[in-house]
Write an enzyme that holds these catalytic residues in place. Structure first.
Site, mmCIF file in Angstrom:
data_model
loop_
_atom_site.group_PDB
_atom_site.id
_atom_site.type_symbol
_atom_site.label_atom_id
_atom_site.label_comp_id
_atom_site.label_asym_id
_atom_site.label_seq_id
_atom_site.Cartn_x
_atom_site.Cartn_y
_atom_site.Cartn_z
ATOM 1 N N GLY A 81 0.813 -1.214 0.000
ATOM 2 C CA GLY A 81 0.000 0.000 0.000
ATOM 3 C C GLY A 81 0.846 1.263 0.000
ATOM 4 N NE ARG A 145 -2.314 -4.253 -0.975
ATOM 5 C CZ ARG A 145 -1.764 -3.800 0.157
ATOM 6 N NH1 ARG A 145 -0.792 -4.472 0.714
ATOM 7 N NH2 ARG A 145 -2.206 -2.684 0.699
ATOM 8 C CG ASP A 176 3.052 -10.133 4.789
ATOM 9 O OD1 ASP A 176 3.539 -10.861 5.680
ATOM 10 O OD2 ASP A 176 1.823 -9.931 4.672
ATOM 11 C CE LYS A 202 4.441 -0.128 2.448
ATOM 12 N NZ LYS A 202 3.532 -0.846 1.545
ATOM 13 C CB THR A 203 3.080 -0.378 6.651
ATOM 14 O OG1 THR A 203 1.653 -0.451 6.829
ATOM 15 C CG2 THR A 203 3.745 -0.746 7.958
ATOM 16 C CB ILE A 204 -0.256 4.202 6.534
ATOM 17 C CG1 ILE A 204 -1.317 3.142 6.214
ATOM 18 C CG2 ILE A 204 0.216 4.902 5.289
ATOM 19 C CD1 ILE A 204 -2.671 3.732 5.854
ATOM 20 C CG ASP A 205 -1.565 -0.760 8.282
ATOM 21 O OD1 ASP A 205 -2.063 0.257 7.766
ATOM 22 O OD2 ASP A 205 -1.872 -1.915 7.936
ATOM 23 C CE1 TYR A 243 -27.337 13.511 11.291
ATOM 24 C CE2 TYR A 243 -25.982 15.452 10.841
ATOM 25 C CZ TYR A 243 -27.098 14.669 10.565
ATOM 26 O OH TYR A 243 -27.949 15.036 9.577
ATOM 27 C CG MET A 250 -7.052 2.224 5.705
ATOM 28 S SD MET A 250 -5.936 2.564 4.363
ATOM 29 C CE MET A 250 -6.999 2.012 3.021
ATOM 30 N N GLY A 251 -5.797 0.523 8.840
ATOM 31 C CA GLY A 251 -4.873 -0.229 9.679
ATOM 32 C C GLY A 251 -5.359 -1.658 9.586
ATOM 33 C CD GLU A 311 -8.491 -1.181 6.913
ATOM 34 O OE1 GLU A 311 -8.824 -0.527 5.934
ATOM 35 O OE2 GLU A 311 -7.316 -1.554 7.100
ATOM 36 C CD GLU A 423 -10.517 9.439 3.081
ATOM 37 O OE1 GLU A 423 -9.809 8.456 3.367
ATOM 38 O OE2 GLU A 423 -11.741 9.352 2.908
ATOM 39 N N GLY A 424 -5.338 9.656 3.295
ATOM 40 C CA GLY A 424 -4.032 9.972 3.879
ATOM 41 C C GLY A 424 -2.860 9.300 3.189
ATOM 42 N NE ARG A 425 -3.564 3.479 0.676
ATOM 43 C CZ ARG A 425 -3.703 2.285 0.132
ATOM 44 N NH1 ARG A 425 -3.505 1.205 0.865
ATOM 45 N NH2 ARG A 425 -4.051 2.144 -1.120
#
Ligand code: FBP
Length: 549
Positions: A81, A145, A176, A202-205, A243, A250-251, A311, A423-425
């Site tokens: 990703g 991937r 991975d 690397k990974t936003i997670d 509301y 994400m993650g 997520e 929106e962030g990646r």
């Protein structure tokens, strides 16, 4: 590139910071530290990685130069990703190998590991790279991937490298992809292919981290983007007061993003998957927890709020986890028959007939949309594509149902649901990620210049100013253990989940009851690229809390 924004134009001029040892170039000599082992199952990992296991941790010395300063021909691959800062890793790598020898060349394999196997690559020149410095995205060469794991792929990759005179590969990826980078390094070392392989985290997670790798790149920027959006929604909720917003973040697996965003914004509720698993919470108990918060706020006349949902949550609820594991087996063995069924109802009936009694009950209790989403095709690693499962809607619906059946509840419950991920990646990297990524790429160049293979680029002490950053290499095997994957024991980099006894979770747990009842929102606003250091040079709360323990 045809047209670029005013911000990008200014941002292209930004010169990312480097650790002091690399400031005069990447032709620095390595200093060997202590020998390493694996996080677990060392005997098995040592056998599987006879050539790359047990290497020393490496730092650099700029008082000694590397013996050879021959040109380096390097191939780079973006894997998995997107994450903010990928272009800067490539920029750092490019500048690093050029600092060793101006005739060094960098090739980018296109669209991820596929490019290596399918022989698609471009040469990255200074002019080509110029438009991408400090920008978000992976569009410079694309990502993918595909897993690199078979001997056949390794051999084809070797032949494709040889065509271009490539003797070094840098794989920029998550746990991975770096596991596969290590397999590749080992294979090329064992077969004396003459190709060295280095990885970058690397990974936003945020789940590729350990003692040596403080954080994975992209996590900082993404959490800032999501926190800005959460803050904006909180302000809207507190203005309209009508509301409840359920926001999925994400993650894929770990809840680091949700936890960091909660620490930055102080929402009314934030579910942490790892806690749900540790407490063996059922889906119903997660729903009750949220419903109680809604009820508590309603009692104060506040029929609004914000709840953050990770997520990966569904895979951490033990009963749903068991269901998913059965579904994985079922789909692995009967996927063709399942895919041939057209009507949703028939697909669901097909699954229900084949599940165990417990899983059948859980599956039957879910709304049809979620049943179908859970049965959709797996990713190449065999994982449920959790980004496609609308957990935020599931929970909003289930909380509404629970409140309806609660005679004591007299509040109003109207919901809005959101999912923040894409929106962030590809956001423009924050200063932190711009500097960190450039340094990771430059460090990778220094490792390759020293003929190292099977290492991951490591930059540490990053909660402090770059003047105090350290860098070097860590054997990838050091991060490995054996795990059961698709019915087989495999060597993999251990994923870093949220630890409930670590400082970030403790800091959150100490405040969450107060945030649930009171409206204590924080509005972080957008990432700042220009201006005072106190707003431009931030680090995540997670990193700060972890490193100052
Ligand atoms: P990586 O670990 O490969 O960087 O992926 C991160 C991620 O953004 C996850 O948070 C998310 O579940 C997944 O990618 C979504 O991937 P895709 O867009 O390919 O479905």
């Amino acid at each position: 590139m045809t047209q670029i924004s005013a911000l990008e134009t200014e941002r292209l001029k930004y010169q990312p910071k480097l650790p002091p040892v690399l400031r005069n170039g990447a032709n620095v000599a390595v200093v060997e530290g202590e020998a390493t082992t694996a996080v677990a199952d060392a005997d098995k990992i040592a056998k599987l990685f006879a050539k790359t296991f047990g290497g020393a941790k490496l730092t650099f010395s700029d008082s000694d130069k590397i013996a050879t300063d021959k040109p380096l021909n390097v191939g780079v691959i973006l894997s998995g990703g997107q994450a903010p800062g990928g272009h800067n890793v490539i920029a750092g790598l490019f500048d690093g190998i050029k600092s060793i020898n101006a005739d060094s060349k960098l090739f980018g394999f296109l669209n991820g590991p596929d490019g290596l196997v399918q022989d698609r690559a471009v040469e990255i020149t200074a002019e080509f790279l110029a438009d991408y410095r400090n920008t978000g995205g992976f569009d410079i060469i694309g990502s993918g991937r595909t897993k690199l794991e078979s001997q056949e792929q390794f051999e084809i990759g070797k032949a494709n490298c040889e065509k271009r005179g490539i003797t070094n590969l840098v794989i920029i990826g998550g746990d991975d992809s770096n596991t596969n980078a290590c397999l590749l390094a080992e294979y090329y070392a064992a077969t004396e292919a003459g190709i060295n392989v280095v990885g970058c985290p690397k990974t936003i997670d945020g789940d590729l981290k350990n003692e040596q790798i403080e954080t994975s790149f992209g996590f900082d920027t993404c959490c800032r983007v999501y926190s800005e959006l959460i803050g904006n929604i909180q302000r809207d909720a507190n203005s309209a007061k009508k509301y409840w917003h359920f926001i999925k973040l994400m993650g894929r697996s770990a809840s680091h993003i949700g936890l960091e965003c909660a620490l930055q914004t102080q929402p009314n509720a934030a579910i942490i998957s790892e806690e749900v698993a540790a407490k063996a919470m059922t889906l119903d108990s997660v729903v009750s927890y949220l419903a109680d918060i809604v009820k508590g706020r309603a009692a104060n006349g506040e029929n609004f709020g914000v709840a953050l949902i990770p997520e990966g949550l569904i895979e951490f609820i033990p009963e749903v986890k068991a269901l998913i594991s059965e579904l994985n087996d079922l789909l692995a063995h009967e996927n063709d028959a399942f895919q041939a069924i057209e009507a949703k109802e028939d697909k669901i009936a097909f699954i229900l007939e084949r599940l165990s009694a417990d899983s059948k009950t859980v599956f039957a209790s879910l709304p049809q949309t979620i049943q179908i989403q859970l049965s959709n095709e797996r990713d190449p690693h065999g994982n449920v594509q959790v980004s496609l499962v609308e957990t935020e809607k599931l929970l909003a619906e289930m909380v509404a149902t629970k409140l309806k059946s609660d005679a004591d509840y007299t509040g109003k419950f109207a919901t809005q649901t959101h999912f923040f991920g894409y929106e962030g990646r590809c956001a423009a990297p924050s200063n932190y990620d711009a500097d960190y990524c450039y340094s990771l790429g430059y460090t990778a160049a220094a490792l390759l210049g020293n003929g190292k293979t099977g290492y991951m680029s490591s930059v540490t002490n990053t909660i402090n100013a770059a003047d105090e950053w350290s860098c070097g290499g860590v054997p990838i095997t050091m991060m490995m253990n054996m795990e059961r994957r698709h019915g087989e024991d495999k060597p993999v980099i251990q994923k870093a989940l949220v630890k409930l006894d670590d400082a970030p979770f403790k800091a959150f747990a100490a405040k969450r009851d107060e945030w649930a009842v009171k409206t204590s929102y924080v509005y972080p606003g957008p990432i700042q690229y220009f201006g005072p250091s106190c707003v431009c040079d931030l680090v995540t709360k997670t990193l700060e809390l972890e490193q100052t323990k």
